[in-house]
Design an enzyme around this catalytic site. Sequence first.
Site, PDB file in Angstrom:
ATOM      1  N   ASP A   1       0.878  -1.267   0.014  1.00 21.17           N
ATOM      2  CA  ASP A   1       0.086  -0.072  -0.002  1.00 21.17           C
ATOM      3  C   ASP A   1       0.854   1.271  -0.033  1.00 21.17           C
ATOM      4  O   ASP A   1       0.360   2.425  -0.352  1.00 21.17           O
ATOM      5  CB  ASP A   1      -0.767  -0.039   1.426  1.00 21.17           C
ATOM      6  CG  ASP A   1      -2.236  -0.540   1.232  1.00 21.17           C
ATOM      7  OD1 ASP A   1      -2.621  -0.864  -0.090  1.00 21.17           O
ATOM      8  OD2 ASP A   1      -2.551  -1.101   2.215  1.00 21.17           O
TER       9      ASP A   1
HETATM   10  C1  GLC Z   1      -1.937  -3.908   5.102  1.00 22.29           C
HETATM   11  C2  GLC Z   1      -3.065  -3.956   4.393  1.00 22.29           C
HETATM   12  C3  GLC Z   1      -2.759  -4.758   3.088  1.00 22.29           C
HETATM   13  C4  GLC Z   1      -1.630  -4.414   2.565  1.00 22.29           C
HETATM   14  C5  GLC Z   1      -0.472  -4.420   3.513  1.00 22.29           C
HETATM   15  C6  GLC Z   1       0.734  -4.145   2.798  1.00 22.29           C
HETATM   16  O1  GLC Z   1      -1.876  -5.130   5.651  1.00 22.29           O
HETATM   17  O2  GLC Z   1      -4.354  -4.146   5.017  1.00 22.29           O
HETATM   18  O3  GLC Z   1      -3.927  -4.630   2.062  1.00 22.29           O
HETATM   19  O4  GLC Z   1      -1.328  -5.302   1.500  1.00 22.29           O
HETATM   20  O5  GLC Z   1      -0.656  -3.741   4.531  1.00 22.29           O
HETATM   21  O6  GLC Z   1       0.837  -2.630   2.463  1.00 22.29           O
END
Ligand code: GLC
Length: 809
Positions: A501
Amino acid sequence: MNYGYFDDPNREYVITNPRTPAKWINYIGTLQFGGFVDHTGGAIICKNDPTFNRITKYVQQMPSSDFKGETLYLRIHRAERSDSADEANYKVFSPFYVPTLDAYDKYECHVGLGYTRIISEMYGLRTQVTIFVPTGAAVEVRDIKVTNISDTPIEVDAIPVLEYTHPSALQQFTNADWIPQTMQSKMLKDGEYTVLVQYPFMHRDVRHNIFTSNLPASSFETDRKKFLGDNEYGTWANPLSLQNDELSNTEALRGDNIAALLQHLGTLQPGETKQLITQLSQESNYEAAKKSIEKYRNPKSIEDALDEMKKFWDTYLDVLQVETPDSAFNSTVNIHNPHQCHTTRQWSRYLSYYQLGLGARGIGMRDSSQDLLGTMANNPQDAKEFLKLLLSFQKTNGSALHQFNPLTLEGNEGDSLEREDRPHYYSDDHLWSILGITAYVKETGDTSFLNESIPYYEKDKNGYPLQASSVLDHAKRGLAFTRADIGKHGLPLLGFADWNDTVNLPTGAESLFTANLYGVALREFIALLKFIGQSTNEYETAYKEMQTRLEEHGWDGEWYVRYFDDKGEPLGSNKNKYGQIYLNGQSWAVLSGFASSDRAKRAMQSVYEKLNTKYGIKLSAPGFNGYDRNYGGVTTYPPGAKENGGIFLHPNPWAMMAETILGNGDRAYEYYSQINPAGKNDSIDLYEIEPYVYAQNILGDEHPQFGLGRNSWLSGTASWCYQAGTQWILGIRADYDGLLIDPCIPSKWDGFKATRKYRGVTYHITVTNPSHVCKGVAKVTVNGKQVEENLIRAEKGLSEVNVEVVMGS
Ligand code: GLC
């Protein structure tokens, strides 16, 4: 130091010291009605949605010693009454330790499957409180048993208390004008019972929170100010009203509403027990709730409900039970990991001690599509229904919304909306559901699902979907979207982000993770098409096309690059100062099958050398050191935290899976064991959080607090560790034509046993490893007959099958 122990025969973790380094929680009920309860009895409860229909006020950020949501007070009548204002006539304490923090003789919090049971002994009283939501019911029950364990009679009262929030949980904190003017409570008498009813004024005629018990209450309180006393300079640790003989019987007309009942349990003789059952529910009004309330006033119904819940978990867990030489592995795989998978399937990333359930987050497409892979074997029908819901948030162009609210069913683009200068979609969201579709058919053989019609998200002005198509077509559109949405190197555009993210590169960047996820989805889809007898040519071509591009542009010499930015420059390369190597760039190139055998091995070796630590594999290295708007979220963290070089646990099982594909069972197991929370029980002061569930992240070795865990419970780590442990290390995998048994275990193991229920047949599996290999099947016997392959097809009519697998070359 530890704060408790695993009690596997009872499928519980037992906390024996309430002063845990962080609050440890457990989930009760479902998103339809439920929430979590912490180990000191505090609880957050909601119905259908924690943002728009929350019931109890629970503020995670307040200190652990504070009242949160609910508690129970007991008060002992002093033998000699005093008329002096300075001398209390009652000894008041909470058997949950919090919020009165009295010294206890014994404290145990049994974290069970679907319930929490707190047992304590203080001041000659033993209190046992079982907190749960009966299966399928919409009521939080607290079954309170108070026993006099002293040798003199004790006169005791119980005062259960909870604090309400406005249903709009965020507004409760952002509006101190409107909210308090609307919160109201009423008392109803139903025969001898006191029923406290609460609502914001606008819900007066439609929806009530209801709190009551199974014993007559002598008085009640619904106004927090009156309960705490002295204009609220009284505290939860010492509520002044509990020194009065009775509560004030105030029906709050505004302000901070609570529900408190004063229950005289009477004088308990030595050895005598009194039972008090409280209930918190929400219905349109008391009449609508009455039947259920009457049911759970009866102690027999409580016993039955606990039995029913136990049966639910028996059935759920019996789908796979294993016996390996590693007791921490067994405890995790047999009990706690599937329990956590069930929890993530319910709550996505919506409500936990760390995910506050306020605002827009809701159910995440990417996250939930992965979560349901962890419950597929145990409850495929539920996984299918959930998958259908997720698919309805796919758009007609094949991409998908990032998240949605389960109550309003409104979707949104998540954090990608925060930056106007970035794309407003994620490049991976729509691809994950393809793994769910294929996993469902492999588990059940039910291909009719592929023809079910599911709407796409876009609606007309009356709210009706503009288009719908079959499940199979949803998958095709997803694959077509990624095939067309490519950048300079012909690799998928990143969008706002992919699985990670927080790396938000300028528009035009490409993601090698999404390229590999697309490869995995294509492979899965091709196998599905073959199974249903459809042509695969188009998808084979697409697969080769992407493989060629990845192999041509992605290799950095000793590992794969992770991104190309908008200018075509790599991130995740030796050339970079920060973020030189990313874990997912390597493991996913193996999972997709895009990496050649040499590169696959080299890439995974680089992971071991550059990213592995004793507490788990870091997501990347080295961490960025300072905020840089060009990279986005990742640079908001100090080096070693979360996505910025932290041990992000969710991708660790992908590395385990990749190692099993390469045949390296020793390393896969090393990776498995180093993050198994059960193995941390005796050194928990560093790790801090629950040893019975996986966390999302552990601080990495660039951070001074290396080893500290956070964001427990709601993480994709649960689903993928379960898959890695059971399907890749033990190698028991559902396939289209049968159950595949392809272990890749530590060479030191002599073997293992497992029972797996699959398509109505129970498979009793014994694997032996006489020559101590990691991988390879030398001989397979099914019901005493030797067979040629390790894909086990059940003969028609059999309900029990014995499978013996001898490993070797
Ligand atoms: C959090 C989010 C997920 C994402 C991860 C890495 O766990 O919920 O969607 O893939 O972070 O950024």
